[in-house]
Design a protein around this motif. Structure first.
Motif, PDB file in Angstrom:
ATOM      1  N   GLY A  44       0.902  -1.095   0.049  1.00  0.00           N
ATOM      2  CA  GLY A  44       0.048  -0.001  -0.120  1.00  0.00           C
ATOM      3  C   GLY A  44       0.843   1.178   0.084  1.00  0.00           C
ATOM      4  N   ASN A  46       0.654   5.965   0.767  1.00  0.00           N
ATOM      5  CA  ASN A  46      -0.178   6.802   1.456  1.00  0.00           C
ATOM      6  C   ASN A  46      -1.088   7.470   0.410  1.00  0.00           C
ATOM      7  OD1 ASN A  46       2.469   7.959   0.614  1.00  0.00           O
ATOM      8  ND2 ASN A  46       2.074   9.866   1.606  1.00  0.00           N
ATOM      9  N   ILE A  47      -2.312   7.902   0.753  1.00  0.00           N
ATOM     10  CA  ILE A  47      -3.505   8.476  -0.108  1.00  0.00           C
ATOM     11  C   ILE A  47      -3.826   9.721   0.519  1.00  0.00           C
ATOM     12  CG2 ILE A  47      -5.422   8.115  -1.288  1.00  0.00           C
ATOM     13  CD1 ILE A  47      -4.853   4.813  -0.993  1.00  0.00           C
ATOM     14  N   ASN A  56      -4.969   8.672   4.405  1.00  0.00           N
ATOM     15  CA  ASN A  56      -4.665   7.452   4.693  1.00  0.00           C
ATOM     16  C   ASN A  56      -3.062   7.006   4.548  1.00  0.00           C
ATOM     17  OD1 ASN A  56      -6.482   5.215   5.872  1.00  0.00           O
ATOM     18  ND2 ASN A  56      -5.133   3.827   4.550  1.00  0.00           N
ATOM     19  N   ALA A  58       0.279   4.774   4.058  1.00  0.00           N
ATOM     20  CA  ALA A  58       0.786   3.365   3.662  1.00  0.00           C
ATOM     21  C   ALA A  58       0.474   2.372   4.262  1.00  0.00           C
ATOM     22  CB  ALA A  58       2.122   3.508   3.132  1.00  0.00           C
ATOM     23  N   ARG A  60      -1.611   1.537   6.709  1.00  0.00           N
ATOM     24  CA  ARG A  60      -2.990   1.373   6.814  1.00  0.00           C
ATOM     25  C   ARG A  60      -3.689   1.017   5.637  1.00  0.00           C
ATOM     26  NH1 ARG A  60      -5.686   6.194   9.216  1.00  0.00           N
ATOM     27  NH2 ARG A  60      -3.479   7.113   8.867  1.00  0.00           N
ATOM     28  N   THR A  61      -3.112   1.544   4.421  1.00  0.00           N
ATOM     29  CA  THR A  61      -3.611   1.267   3.133  1.00  0.00           C
ATOM     30  C   THR A  61      -3.338  -0.245   3.024  1.00  0.00           C
ATOM     31  OG1 THR A  61      -3.150   3.237   2.395  1.00  0.00           O
ATOM     32  CG2 THR A  61      -3.535   1.412   0.765  1.00  0.00           C
ATOM     33  N   LYS A  65      -6.187  -3.307   2.918  1.00  0.00           N
ATOM     34  CA  LYS A  65      -6.101  -4.197   1.422  1.00  0.00           C
ATOM     35  C   LYS A  65      -6.231  -5.773   1.988  1.00  0.00           C
ATOM     36  CE  LYS A  65      -3.645  -3.311  -2.153  1.00  0.00           C
ATOM     37  NZ  LYS A  65      -2.749  -2.912  -2.846  1.00  0.00           N
ATOM     38  N   CYS A  93      -1.042   4.424  13.043  1.00  0.00           N
ATOM     39  CA  CYS A  93      -0.863   3.161  12.238  1.00  0.00           C
ATOM     40  C   CYS A  93      -0.156   2.262  13.132  1.00  0.00           C
ATOM     41  CB  CYS A  93       0.347   3.521  11.319  1.00  0.00           C
ATOM     42  SG  CYS A  93      -0.572   4.281   9.725  1.00  0.00           S
TER      43      CYS A  93
END
Ligand SMILES: O=c1ccn([C@H]2C[C@H](O)[C@@H](CO)O2)c(=O)[nH]1
Ligand SMILES: [Zn+2]
Length: 134
Positions: A44, A46-47, A56, A58, A60-61, A65, A93
Protein backbone atom coordinates in the motif's frame (compact mmCIF):
# COMPACT_ATOMS: atom_id res chain seq x y z
CA UNK A 1 12.65 -18.03 3.13
CA UNK A 2 14.99 -16.78 5.87
CA UNK A 3 14.04 -13.96 8.21
CA UNK A 4 16.51 -11.60 6.51
CA UNK A 5 15.33 -12.56 3.03
CA UNK A 6 11.73 -11.94 4.05
CA UNK A 7 12.68 -8.48 5.29
CA UNK A 8 14.55 -7.72 2.06
CA UNK A 9 11.63 -8.89 -0.09
CA UNK A 10 9.09 -6.85 1.88
CA UNK A 11 11.30 -3.73 1.82
CA UNK A 12 11.68 -4.02 -1.98
CA UNK A 13 7.92 -4.40 -2.30
CA UNK A 14 7.36 -1.39 0.03
CA UNK A 15 9.70 0.73 -2.09
CA UNK A 16 7.79 -0.27 -5.23
CA UNK A 17 4.44 0.54 -3.59
CA UNK A 18 5.85 3.92 -2.58
CA UNK A 19 5.98 4.82 -6.30
CA UNK A 20 2.17 4.75 -6.31
CA UNK A 21 1.77 7.26 -3.47
CA UNK A 22 -0.87 9.93 -3.96
CA UNK A 23 0.71 12.74 -1.95
CA UNK A 24 0.28 16.04 -3.84
CA UNK A 25 0.05 18.04 -0.57
CA UNK A 26 2.95 16.81 1.55
CA UNK A 27 4.88 15.40 -1.43
CA UNK A 28 6.11 12.79 1.05
CA UNK A 29 5.74 9.37 -0.55
CA UNK A 30 5.51 6.24 1.62
CA UNK A 31 5.12 2.55 0.81
CA UNK A 32 4.36 -0.47 2.98
CA UNK A 33 4.24 -4.22 2.39
CA UNK A 34 3.10 -7.01 4.66
CA UNK A 35 2.96 -10.75 4.66
CA UNK A 36 -0.07 -12.52 6.10
CA UNK A 37 0.02 -15.69 8.16
CA UNK A 38 -1.41 -17.42 5.06
CA UNK A 39 1.66 -16.35 3.07
CA UNK A 40 0.13 -13.66 0.88
CA UNK A 41 1.77 -10.28 0.41
CA UNK A 42 -0.18 -7.02 0.27
CA UNK A 43 1.24 -3.56 -0.28
CA UNK A 44 0.00 0.00 0.00
CA UNK A 45 0.90 3.66 -0.40
CA UNK A 46 -0.19 6.83 1.36
CA UNK A 47 -3.31 8.43 -0.11
CA UNK A 48 -3.85 12.10 0.71
CA UNK A 49 -6.88 14.34 0.36
CA UNK A 50 -7.39 18.09 -0.01
CA UNK A 51 -9.18 17.73 3.33
CA UNK A 52 -5.84 16.83 4.90
CA UNK A 53 -7.16 14.87 7.87
CA UNK A 54 -8.67 12.25 5.57
CA UNK A 55 -5.21 11.06 4.55
CA UNK A 56 -4.59 7.33 4.78
CA UNK A 57 -1.03 6.25 5.53
CA UNK A 58 0.73 3.55 3.51
CA UNK A 59 0.70 1.11 6.44
CA UNK A 60 -3.06 1.33 6.88
CA UNK A 61 -3.66 1.09 3.12
CA UNK A 62 -1.74 -2.21 3.03
CA UNK A 63 -3.50 -3.52 6.14
CA UNK A 64 -6.97 -2.56 4.92
CA UNK A 65 -6.31 -4.21 1.57
CA UNK A 66 -5.29 -7.44 3.34
CA UNK A 67 -8.17 -7.44 5.82
CA UNK A 68 -10.74 -6.66 3.15
CA UNK A 69 -9.50 -9.70 1.21
CA UNK A 70 -10.02 -11.91 4.26
CA UNK A 71 -6.48 -11.89 5.67
CA UNK A 72 -6.57 -10.35 9.13
CA UNK A 73 -3.31 -11.76 10.55
CA UNK A 74 0.00 -10.06 9.74
CA UNK A 75 3.20 -12.07 10.14
CA UNK A 76 5.69 -9.42 8.90
CA UNK A 77 5.66 -5.79 7.75
CA UNK A 78 7.99 -3.34 6.02
CA UNK A 79 7.66 0.45 5.57
CA UNK A 80 9.74 2.74 3.32
CA UNK A 81 9.95 6.51 3.00
CA UNK A 82 12.44 9.21 2.08
CA UNK A 83 13.51 9.95 5.64
CA UNK A 84 16.95 10.76 7.03
CA UNK A 85 16.97 7.57 9.10
CA UNK A 86 14.58 4.60 8.94
CA UNK A 87 10.96 5.83 8.71
CA UNK A 88 8.86 5.97 11.90
CA UNK A 89 5.20 4.95 11.54
CA UNK A 90 2.66 7.39 13.03
CA UNK A 91 0.77 6.62 16.22
CA UNK A 92 -2.48 5.84 14.42
CA UNK A 93 -0.78 3.22 12.26
CA UNK A 94 0.99 1.69 15.27
CA UNK A 95 -2.41 1.10 16.88
CA UNK A 96 -3.88 -0.39 13.68
CA UNK A 97 -0.82 -2.60 13.15
CA UNK A 98 -1.16 -3.86 16.75
CA UNK A 99 -4.77 -4.90 16.04
CA UNK A 100 -3.71 -7.39 13.36
CA UNK A 101 -0.28 -8.58 14.55
CA UNK A 102 1.42 -10.17 17.55
CA UNK A 103 3.82 -8.27 19.81
CA UNK A 104 6.75 -10.25 18.37
CA UNK A 105 5.74 -9.72 14.71
CA UNK A 106 8.82 -8.39 12.89
CA UNK A 107 8.80 -4.92 11.31
CA UNK A 108 11.45 -3.52 8.97
CA UNK A 109 11.67 0.27 8.69
CA UNK A 110 13.78 1.69 5.90
CA UNK A 111 14.51 4.72 3.73
CA UNK A 112 15.85 5.44 0.25
CA UNK A 113 19.45 5.31 1.48
CA UNK A 114 19.08 1.73 2.61
CA UNK A 115 19.16 2.40 6.34
CA UNK A 116 17.22 -0.40 8.07
CA UNK A 117 15.80 -0.70 11.56
CA UNK A 118 14.42 -4.13 12.37
CA UNK A 119 11.98 -3.97 15.24
CA UNK A 120 8.73 -5.56 16.42
CA UNK A 121 5.12 -4.50 16.77
CA UNK A 122 5.39 -4.63 20.57
CA UNK A 123 8.40 -2.31 20.59
CA UNK A 124 6.63 0.14 18.26
CA UNK A 125 3.62 0.37 20.58
CA UNK A 126 4.39 -0.69 24.15
CA UNK A 127 1.37 -0.91 26.41
CA UNK A 128 -1.06 -1.03 23.49
CA UNK A 129 -4.76 -0.92 24.18
CA UNK A 130 -6.02 -4.24 22.84
CA UNK A 131 -9.13 -6.34 22.65
CA UNK A 132 -8.35 -8.13 25.92
CA UNK A 133 -8.84 -4.77 27.68
CA UNK A 134 -12.47 -4.55 26.51
O1 LIG B 1 4.82 6.11 8.39
C1 LIG B 1 4.26 6.98 7.70
C2 LIG B 1 4.48 8.35 7.89
C3 LIG B 1 3.81 9.25 7.07
N1 LIG B 1 2.96 8.79 6.10
C4 LIG B 1 2.30 9.74 5.19
C5 LIG B 1 1.09 10.48 5.70
C6 LIG B 1 1.12 11.71 4.83
O2 LIG B 1 0.52 11.41 3.56
C7 LIG B 1 2.60 11.96 4.58
C8 LIG B 1 3.20 13.03 5.47
O3 LIG B 1 2.94 12.78 6.80
O4 LIG B 1 3.24 10.73 4.81
C9 LIG B 1 2.75 7.45 5.90
O5 LIG B 1 2.01 7.05 4.99
N2 LIG B 1 3.39 6.59 6.73
ZN1 LIG C 1 0.34 6.36 9.81
Amino acid sequence: MSHDALGQALMIRALAAREKAYAPYSKFHVGAALQTTTGEVFDGCNIENCSYGLTNCAERTAIFKAVSEGHAKISALAVAGDTDGPIAPCGACRQVIAEFAEKDTPVWLTNLKGDVQQTTVGVLLPGAFDASDL
